[in-house]
Design a protein around this motif. Sequence first.
Motif, mmCIF file in Angstrom:
data_model
loop_
_atom_site.group_PDB
_atom_site.id
_atom_site.type_symbol
_atom_site.label_atom_id
_atom_site.label_comp_id
_atom_site.label_asym_id
_atom_site.label_seq_id
_atom_site.Cartn_x
_atom_site.Cartn_y
_atom_site.Cartn_z
ATOM 1 N N PRO A 249 0.797 -1.240 0.000
ATOM 2 C CA PRO A 249 0.000 0.000 0.000
ATOM 3 C C PRO A 249 0.822 1.279 0.000
ATOM 4 O O PRO A 249 0.493 2.231 -0.714
ATOM 5 C CB PRO A 249 -0.848 -0.133 1.274
ATOM 6 C CG PRO A 249 -0.111 -1.100 2.138
ATOM 7 C CD PRO A 249 0.542 -2.057 1.203
ATOM 8 N N THR A 250 1.876 1.321 0.787
ATOM 9 C CA THR A 250 2.692 2.541 0.856
ATOM 10 C C THR A 250 3.436 2.769 -0.451
ATOM 11 O O THR A 250 3.452 3.892 -0.985
ATOM 12 C CB THR A 250 3.700 2.455 2.019
ATOM 13 O OG1 THR A 250 2.977 2.281 3.250
ATOM 14 C CG2 THR A 250 4.539 3.711 2.093
ATOM 15 N N LYS A 251 4.025 1.722 -0.984
ATOM 16 C CA LYS A 251 4.747 1.851 -2.246
ATOM 17 C C LYS A 251 3.786 2.177 -3.381
ATOM 18 O O LYS A 251 4.123 2.928 -4.300
ATOM 19 C CB LYS A 251 5.528 0.578 -2.547
ATOM 20 C CG LYS A 251 6.531 0.736 -3.681
ATOM 21 C CD LYS A 251 7.456 -0.468 -3.793
ATOM 22 C CE LYS A 251 8.507 -0.234 -4.880
ATOM 23 N NZ LYS A 251 9.443 -1.390 -5.003
ATOM 24 N N TYR A 252 2.569 1.624 -3.300
ATOM 25 C CA TYR A 252 1.554 1.920 -4.315
ATOM 26 C C TYR A 252 1.272 3.422 -4.339
ATOM 27 O O TYR A 252 1.274 4.050 -5.403
ATOM 28 C CB TYR A 252 0.276 1.140 -4.019
ATOM 29 C CG TYR A 252 -0.677 1.028 -5.189
ATOM 30 C CD1 TYR A 252 -0.805 -0.164 -5.888
ATOM 31 C CD2 TYR A 252 -1.463 2.108 -5.601
ATOM 32 C CE1 TYR A 252 -1.676 -0.290 -6.960
ATOM 33 C CE2 TYR A 252 -2.336 2.003 -6.662
ATOM 34 C CZ TYR A 252 -2.442 0.796 -7.341
ATOM 35 O OH TYR A 252 -3.305 0.696 -8.413
ATOM 36 N N GLU A 253 1.020 3.988 -3.170
ATOM 37 C CA GLU A 253 0.763 5.431 -3.104
ATOM 38 C C GLU A 253 1.949 6.226 -3.631
ATOM 39 O O GLU A 253 1.778 7.187 -4.405
ATOM 40 C CB GLU A 253 0.446 5.851 -1.671
ATOM 41 C CG GLU A 253 0.207 7.349 -1.526
ATOM 42 C CD GLU A 253 -0.186 7.759 -0.118
ATOM 43 O OE1 GLU A 253 -0.174 8.980 0.151
ATOM 44 O OE2 GLU A 253 -0.502 6.876 0.706
ATOM 45 N N ASN A 254 3.147 5.821 -3.249
ATOM 46 C CA ASN A 254 4.338 6.542 -3.698
ATOM 47 C C ASN A 254 4.500 6.469 -5.216
ATOM 48 O O ASN A 254 4.844 7.474 -5.861
ATOM 49 C CB ASN A 254 5.589 5.982 -3.009
ATOM 50 C CG ASN A 254 5.621 6.292 -1.522
ATOM 51 O OD1 ASN A 254 4.952 7.217 -1.055
ATOM 52 N ND2 ASN A 254 6.388 5.519 -0.775
ATOM 53 N N LYS A 255 4.262 5.298 -5.788
ATOM 54 C CA LYS A 255 4.395 5.130 -7.238
ATOM 55 C C LYS A 255 3.373 5.990 -7.985
ATOM 56 O O LYS A 255 3.696 6.647 -8.989
ATOM 57 C CB LYS A 255 4.206 3.662 -7.616
ATOM 58 C CG LYS A 255 5.367 2.758 -7.272
ATOM 59 C CD LYS A 255 6.517 2.924 -8.252
ATOM 60 C CE LYS A 255 7.617 1.921 -7.989
ATOM 61 N NZ LYS A 255 8.746 2.060 -8.948
ATOM 62 N N VAL A 256 2.138 5.981 -7.500
ATOM 63 C CA VAL A 256 1.068 6.744 -8.145
ATOM 64 C C VAL A 256 1.341 8.240 -8.069
ATOM 65 O O VAL A 256 1.235 8.960 -9.074
ATOM 66 C CB VAL A 256 -0.293 6.393 -7.506
ATOM 67 C CG1 VAL A 256 -1.350 7.434 -7.879
ATOM 68 C CG2 VAL A 256 -0.749 5.008 -7.946
#
Length: 317
Positions: free
Chosen positions: A297-304
């Motif tokens: 979830p955290t990496k997802y937000e960062n990537k987006v």
Amino acid sequence: MTAKASNTKKVAYGVFIFLFLLYLSVSLFSYQESVLIQTHQGVSHLDEEKNNGSFNTEWLDKVDREDFSVTSDLGYTLKGSWLKVPENKYNLTMVMVHGVTHDRWRMMRYAQIYLKNGIDVVLYDHRKHGLSGGNEVSFGFFESQDLDKIVHWTRKQRPQHLIGAHGESLGAATVCMHSGKNEESHSVNFYISDCAFSDTKELLVLRAKEDFGMPNIGFVGTTSLVAKLRAGFYFGDASPRTRVAQSKVPFLFIHGKSDTYIPKEMSEEMYQMKSQGSKFIWLVENAEHAKSITVAPTKYENKVMEFINTVISQINN
């Protein structure tokens, strides 16, 4: 004609009738299981999504929610919700596009990223899903036309905003399908595709083999003809990869490496086929179908958000 020849002809005719009825029955079954799939239409999944903890419900309390209706070009009603943050930091609205058998509230697990970062969100129910009308699933063909209606509604509400579209599974295939149409309207500035399929026929051949042990001996083609006669589209009309190849706006493709429902190679194929405009791909370790945001979830937000900041920087320059 001899009796033996007559019997041979009867046997051949009988085999032909048997095969015809077999193809027809399998094709109708396939049509029922794909185009007319049960989607729990007429029911909102908001309480279900709240109860299963798929998103932080506080975000709905922090924003101004406006429910709306849009009429599709085919005459049915599309139901949606516009979530407006107190202060939009990016002059950006994200249109969220859900997957099959879900509804708009499934996308809150992604939408909360945008709300958290000061970005408006538009959610809506696909045709034959949630509180929207429509009788068939068309694998992105009619869904992409509906998305266009939602995008234009959004543009009217926020004429000065950039617009992005973020889809999951069928929703991701829908945004990919829309990306080709977008070259005419220039209504969407960028797309995020999470675990999309690249071609409907190839997906259904795969699923028939995996789900029912059915070899590829032409049933999908026959079912496609049934879909054209009864629903107005061929499966070949829903080929996201052909639309992505036409697109010139930025794309972020996301796919779980452990996805066995829609293989990651389908996103990789579209990434390779996109020859114009910036493109990015993130393959997520240990993520099954539509689970990338759950696994990381955290990496997802960062990537987006990294993607969005890159796109906005490109547009401003």
